[in-house]
Design a protein around this motif. Sequence first.
Motif, PDB file in Angstrom:
ATOM      1  N   LEU A 115      52.966  64.584  21.366  1.00  0.00           N
ATOM      2  CA  LEU A 115      51.641  64.320  21.140  1.00  0.00           C
ATOM      3  C   LEU A 115      51.172  65.172  20.087  1.00  0.00           C
ATOM      4  N   VAL A 116      51.437  66.495  20.149  1.00  0.00           N
ATOM      5  CA  VAL A 116      51.200  67.551  19.161  1.00  0.00           C
ATOM      6  C   VAL A 116      51.543  67.017  17.583  1.00  0.00           C
ATOM      7  N   ALA A 117      52.862  66.651  17.768  1.00  0.00           N
ATOM      8  CA  ALA A 117      53.367  66.008  16.524  1.00  0.00           C
ATOM      9  C   ALA A 117      52.690  64.598  15.773  1.00  0.00           C
ATOM     10  N   THR A 118      52.544  63.669  16.653  1.00  0.00           N
ATOM     11  CA  THR A 118      51.944  62.529  16.276  1.00  0.00           C
ATOM     12  C   THR A 118      50.427  62.797  15.898  1.00  0.00           C
ATOM     13  N   ASN A 119      49.664  63.375  16.979  1.00  0.00           N
ATOM     14  CA  ASN A 119      48.314  63.479  16.474  1.00  0.00           C
ATOM     15  C   ASN A 119      47.646  64.506  15.929  1.00  0.00           C
ATOM     16  N   LEU A 120      48.376  65.626  15.836  1.00  0.00           N
ATOM     17  CA  LEU A 120      48.023  66.814  14.994  1.00  0.00           C
ATOM     18  C   LEU A 120      48.911  67.009  13.737  1.00  0.00           C
ATOM     19  N   SER A 121      50.104  67.460  13.850  1.00  0.00           N
ATOM     20  CA  SER A 121      51.084  67.931  12.868  1.00  0.00           C
ATOM     21  C   SER A 121      51.088  66.615  11.676  1.00  0.00           C
ATOM     22  N   SER A 122      51.127  65.501  12.154  1.00  0.00           N
ATOM     23  CA  SER A 122      51.115  64.321  11.123  1.00  0.00           C
ATOM     24  C   SER A 122      49.988  64.331  10.157  1.00  0.00           C
ATOM     25  N   LEU A 170      40.375  70.794  12.732  1.00  0.00           N
ATOM     26  CA  LEU A 170      40.837  70.831  11.198  1.00  0.00           C
ATOM     27  C   LEU A 170      40.103  70.286  10.360  1.00  0.00           C
ATOM     28  N   THR A 171      39.412  69.071  10.851  1.00  0.00           N
ATOM     29  CA  THR A 171      38.561  68.281   9.874  1.00  0.00           C
ATOM     30  C   THR A 171      37.552  69.219   9.249  1.00  0.00           C
ATOM     31  N   GLN A 172      37.016  70.427  10.067  1.00  0.00           N
ATOM     32  CA  GLN A 172      35.908  71.146   9.745  1.00  0.00           C
ATOM     33  C   GLN A 172      36.726  72.363   8.605  1.00  0.00           C
ATOM     34  N   GLY A 243      32.959  67.728   6.796  1.00  0.00           N
ATOM     35  CA  GLY A 243      33.100  68.626   7.935  1.00  0.00           C
ATOM     36  C   GLY A 243      32.489  68.045   9.131  1.00  0.00           C
ATOM     37  N   GLN A 244      31.932  66.905   9.138  1.00  0.00           N
ATOM     38  CA  GLN A 244      31.345  66.253  10.269  1.00  0.00           C
ATOM     39  C   GLN A 244      32.169  65.434  11.221  1.00  0.00           C
ATOM     40  N   ASN A 245      31.964  65.278  12.707  1.00  0.00           N
ATOM     41  CA  ASN A 245      32.500  64.420  13.553  1.00  0.00           C
ATOM     42  C   ASN A 245      31.382  63.632  13.973  1.00  0.00           C
ATOM     43  N   ILE A 246      31.742  62.398  13.541  1.00  0.00           N
ATOM     44  CA  ILE A 246      30.790  61.158  14.090  1.00  0.00           C
ATOM     45  C   ILE A 246      31.423  60.385  15.472  1.00  0.00           C
ATOM     46  N   PHE A 247      30.493  60.521  16.270  1.00  0.00           N
ATOM     47  CA  PHE A 247      30.997  59.782  17.830  1.00  0.00           C
ATOM     48  C   PHE A 247      30.193  58.446  17.517  1.00  0.00           C
ATOM     49  N   VAL A 248      31.158  57.522  17.705  1.00  0.00           N
ATOM     50  CA  VAL A 248      30.891  55.941  17.611  1.00  0.00           C
ATOM     51  C   VAL A 248      31.337  55.662  19.230  1.00  0.00           C
ATOM     52  N   ASP A 249      30.422  55.831  20.009  1.00  0.00           N
ATOM     53  CA  ASP A 249      30.537  55.749  21.302  1.00  0.00           C
ATOM     54  C   ASP A 249      29.582  55.161  22.252  1.00  0.00           C
TER      55      ASP A 249
END
Length: 256
Positions: A115-122, A170-172, A243-249
């Motif tokens: 999970l860490v490798a695919t969702n974050l490190s990549s 990480l986005t920020q 740096g924004q996180n927009i929730f489409v939920d």
Amino acid sequence: MTPSLFDLKGRLALVTGSSRGLGNALARGLAQQGARVILHGRDLAQVEAQARAMADETGASVEAVSFDVTDADAARAAVDALIARHGTPDILVNNAGLQRRAPFNEFAPADWDALVATNLSSLFYVSQSVTRAMGERGSGKVVNIGSVQSKLARETIAPYSATKGAVAMLTQGMAADLARFNIQVNCISPGYFKTEMNTALWQDPAFNQWVEKRTPAQRWGHFDELIGTLVYLCSDASSFVSGQNIFVDGGMTSVV
């Protein structure tokens, strides 16, 4: 505002994890707005087939690339080759993702690592290579795909939630470092959409009912409902948004 603010005609977009599912829908949305799209996946034959189908459907230029986003050296080499052939992407959409489910105390270390490798490190590996080239040019758009789990936890997916929370931060951090190069970095966090990755959930009547009750919109999202936000974040309309996180939920993260 004028329509040209949202114009993506001729812009080059790399979308990771786009051979199927949500990533494919995001790539198609960009192609429909005139962007030149590079699809990505691990199965080159599948990606190439999807590229041909998308080009026929949209009339856009659609190319295919295959590399392992979890391998830093492979990602760097692939991005370098891609840039040499197609030029520096104007848009990078980091969509590649993985899900594993188990109670926290039973979660296998190997699944945590995957999970860490695919969702974050990549995301880190691919973004570094692409944004270096964007920085040299002096412009670029990066859109990371998060989740409502960037903000909300749920049983059996604690590690997934941890990776998506990290994507938001990480986005920020990327926005802070890359703004000086005229690169905007933002995150889209979808709510519950019927993807291949969560097939077991939407096919479960009890979970389906829970989603409809928990979401103010009282339904699952449709892929097309992500495209407007994506186009906005990839266009000149968002030139001072980073740096924004927009929730489409459907309002899920706004209520208790």
